[in-house]
Structures are given as C-alpha cells and as structure tokens.
Design an enzyme around this catalytic site. Structure first.
Site, mmCIF file in Angstrom:
data_model
loop_
_atom_site.group_PDB
_atom_site.id
_atom_site.type_symbol
_atom_site.label_atom_id
_atom_site.label_comp_id
_atom_site.label_asym_id
_atom_site.label_seq_id
_atom_site.Cartn_x
_atom_site.Cartn_y
_atom_site.Cartn_z
ATOM 1 N N CYS A 39 43.118 73.174 -85.953
ATOM 2 C CA CYS A 39 41.917 72.902 -86.513
ATOM 3 C C CYS A 39 42.131 73.162 -87.966
ATOM 4 O O CYS A 39 42.780 73.838 -88.562
ATOM 5 C CB CYS A 39 40.913 74.217 -85.813
ATOM 6 S SG CYS A 39 39.287 73.849 -86.512
ATOM 7 N N HIS A 44 42.363 76.037 -94.063
ATOM 8 C CA HIS A 44 42.016 76.803 -95.267
ATOM 9 C C HIS A 44 42.527 78.006 -95.520
ATOM 10 O O HIS A 44 42.635 78.332 -96.536
ATOM 11 C CB HIS A 44 40.415 76.928 -94.798
ATOM 12 C CG HIS A 44 39.662 75.736 -95.020
ATOM 13 N ND1 HIS A 44 39.454 75.078 -96.044
ATOM 14 C CD2 HIS A 44 38.794 75.225 -94.061
ATOM 15 C CE1 HIS A 44 38.511 73.873 -95.815
ATOM 16 N NE2 HIS A 44 38.123 74.210 -94.596
ATOM 17 N N HIS A 60 43.079 79.379 -83.189
ATOM 18 C CA HIS A 60 41.740 79.941 -82.795
ATOM 19 C C HIS A 60 41.321 78.736 -81.326
ATOM 20 O O HIS A 60 40.141 79.165 -81.023
ATOM 21 C CB HIS A 60 40.923 80.318 -83.574
ATOM 22 C CG HIS A 60 40.262 79.077 -84.345
ATOM 23 N ND1 HIS A 60 41.092 78.748 -85.653
ATOM 24 C CD2 HIS A 60 39.231 78.058 -84.226
ATOM 25 C CE1 HIS A 60 40.322 77.711 -85.895
ATOM 26 N NE2 HIS A 60 39.293 77.264 -85.287
#
Length: 362
Positions: A39, A44, A60
């Site tokens: 993801c 980030h 996650h």
C-alpha cells in the site's frame, strides 16, 4: 522464527531478517500470514515522509490463518481464515460506542509500556509494530479486534486487499458517502483504493462514475471496474470536463491518491451541495479548503479514514460480494511477488503505472 521485511532507516529500503513472536496475550491472535498487499501508505513511512519508531515491520493489508489465540479471545479460533485491518478498535471508547470504530485510537489494542514486545530480533531486542499489524512478515501477533474471520473459499491474495484498499475505497462509498442510486461519483486517482471505490460505486448504483487519472492504463482499468467516463487528471481543463460530463458537477468527489492537486480537483468538480471526500495520505503540510462561494453553495469537505468502516461486519460482506461476482478484485491485482522481492514491489509502486502488488507467502 519468522522472516520479515524490516525498516531500519527511512530511504534505504527494507531488509529481510528473522524475528520471533511472543506468546499470545489474553486478547491476542497469532496468525500465519498468507498474503500482504503493498500500500502507498507503507511507502510514506519507508521513504521517511511520515515518522515512525524504528526498527519496524511495515505492511497492513493482509490475510492468513490463525495459528493460536489468547485465553480470552472469542471472535476467532485456530484454523480460521482471517483478514487483518489496521483500524483496530477497543470496543468501549466514545467512538466505538457511537458506531465510529474507524476513529478509535485503539490504545487497548496495543501492548503497554513495560510489557514484553510482541516482536523481537533473535537477540531479544524489540521490533516496533506498525499500525497494530506489521504484516510484511511470515507471522503477525495482533489484537483480536484487528482481524475478522472470513469464508474459507476466499483466495488469500484477494482477501488481503480487503484489509485496506477495498475497505477504504468501498467503505467510503457504502459507509461515509452512503451513495444513493443515480448520484454522480468522481474518483481522482485509480490505484487500489480508487479502483475499489469505482467498483463499489457501480455496486451501489451510481449514475455516472467518472475516473480521473493521468495514466491511460489506469483509466482503462477504471473502465473495467465500472467507470462510465474517464478524464486525464492533469489536463488543464479537467474540472471543466468533469462538470460538463456530470451536467453541472458531481455529488461526490473522492480523492484517492494523496496529492494536493487531486484534492483541489475533487473540490473544483463539485455541484451545489456536493461533498469532497479526502482518502489519500497527503504530505503533512497540505491543506484543502472551500471558498466562500463554495460554502454559500452548500458544498462540503470531509475526511473518511479507512472508509469509516465497521470491519467485522463489512469485510465478510465484501467477501460475499466477491464470491458472488459483484466485487472485482482480480483486476486490481497487478502482480504477485515473494517477500524477498518486496523492495522491487515498492519500486514498481513509485512508478505509479500499475495497480496492486501482493506479497504471497508459502
């Protein structure tokens, strides 16, 4: 011992190392991870744009099989197939008891200071758990309120996507927006989250579904998943095109990539009374706003963290949608890779040319 992808220093990629897991506490579940989607939110942290205690294990968006449970666990049992969700909930705070579980800060779902770390290196030094999960590992040790049992007919690689991308995108349509059949929906950004929102808008009976993305290949994927119209998000007149297609602006402008320009496009495309919904993790210094005339026109702006999901209810329903042929998860998966290729998977993500990459464990 389990192999895991470790983030030790931002900007230097992940390293594969072995870690150990503690015995499950009273409300904890030990899971053998079978698949984990990559993801952009992970990126980030990996690239250092968002801070996190190090070393840690990212990941996650996962699915797996329950290996063991703590003494008080009642929601899952060994052998269950489960999807994990980063919006772990305590069940008794103000947000939980008013039905806004995605806003729960989940303090009770983490081990407290002074307790043994859930994850450690072989020498006993602790490894930080990211977002209650740390799913880029052969195992996960998580709170029981961070996973839900699903139908065993569901393939793990597709089930993993439900843990974040689909819960966020589809949850926004079903929970945050409660799209009414016939309403017009714009989705800016056709990655995993955006494509899931488009697919859910089709399921919800939206009238026109407009997909905005700079890449032609992403726009073609959007059409497969239900977009009725597509627009180049970087075109100078993108907002004018969207307003023209929708006959005066959209009811819902959903930003699903995490860029200032994308959020501004979602706002600029609204009709009177329309709502812009920001899903992406934007740089921390970004601000999105409505002008005075927007406010006089009844326009609204909101965030919808994780689609404002109720994941113990939502995820089994999404599984059912997939098994019944309503939810298209196959198109969203661009490639399947082993854990050892995780850095290459994130490199592909940085290019932005494909949809979801899924790490598949043996």
């Amino acid at each position: 011992m389990a192999k895991a992808a470790i983030l030790e220093q931002p900007g230097q990629g992940l390293t594969i190392k072995e870690v150990t897991y503690a015995e499950p506490g009273p409300h904890e579940v030990l899971i053998d991870t079978k698949a984990c989607g990559l993801c952009h939110s992970d990126l980030h942290f990996i690239d250092g744009h968002y801070p996190h205690a190090l070393p840690c294990i990212p990941g996650h968006e996962a699915a797996g099989i329950v290996r063991a449970v703590g003494s008080e666990v009642r929601t899952v049992k060994p052998g269950d197939h489960v999807v994990s969700c980063l919006s772990a909930f305590c069940g008794h705070c103000e947000f939980c008891v008013t039905g806004r579980m995605a806003l729960c800060l989940g303090g009770d779902t983490r081990r407290q200071k002074g307790e043994t770390s859930r994850i450690a290196f072989a020498d006993g030094s602790p490894v930080n758990q990211m977002l209650n999960l740390s799913a880029l590992s052969e195992q996960m040790l998580i709170h029981e309120h961070a996973c839900v049992a699903i139908d065993k007919d569901m393939p793990f690689d597709r089930a993993a996507l439900l843990g974040c991308a689909v819960t966020t995108g589809a949850g926004t349509i079903f929970n945050a927006c409660k799209v009414t059949p016939g309403e017009t929906v714009l989705v800016v950004g056709c990655g995993g989250v955006g494509l899931a929102a488009i697919n859910a808008a089709k399921i919800a009976g939206a009238g026109k579904i407009i997909a905005a993305d700079p890449l032609p290949e992403k726009r073609e994927l959007a059409k497969v998943l239900g977009a009725t119209h597509t627009v180049d998000a970087l075109a100078e007149d993108a907002a004018k095109q969207i307003v023209a297609i929708s006959g005066g602006g959209v009811d819902w402008g959903i930003e699903a990539v995490g860029r200032q320009a994308s959020a501004d496009l979602a706002v600029a495309s609204l009709r009177r009374g329309g709502t812009a919904v920001i899903l992406g993790m934007m740089p921390l210094d970004c601000k999105v706003g409505l002008g005075a005339f927007d406010l006089l026109s009844g326009k609204k702006l909101m965030g919808a963290i994780m689609g404002m999901n109720h994941f113990p209810v939502d995820l089994p329903r999404l599984v059912d949608f997939y098994l019944r042929g309503l939810l298209d998860l196959d198109t969203i998966i661009a490639e399947r890779i082993p854990l050892e290729a995780v850095n290459e998977g994130f490199a592909t993500m940085r290019k932005g040319t494909s949809a979801r990459t899924v790490v598949v464990f043996d």
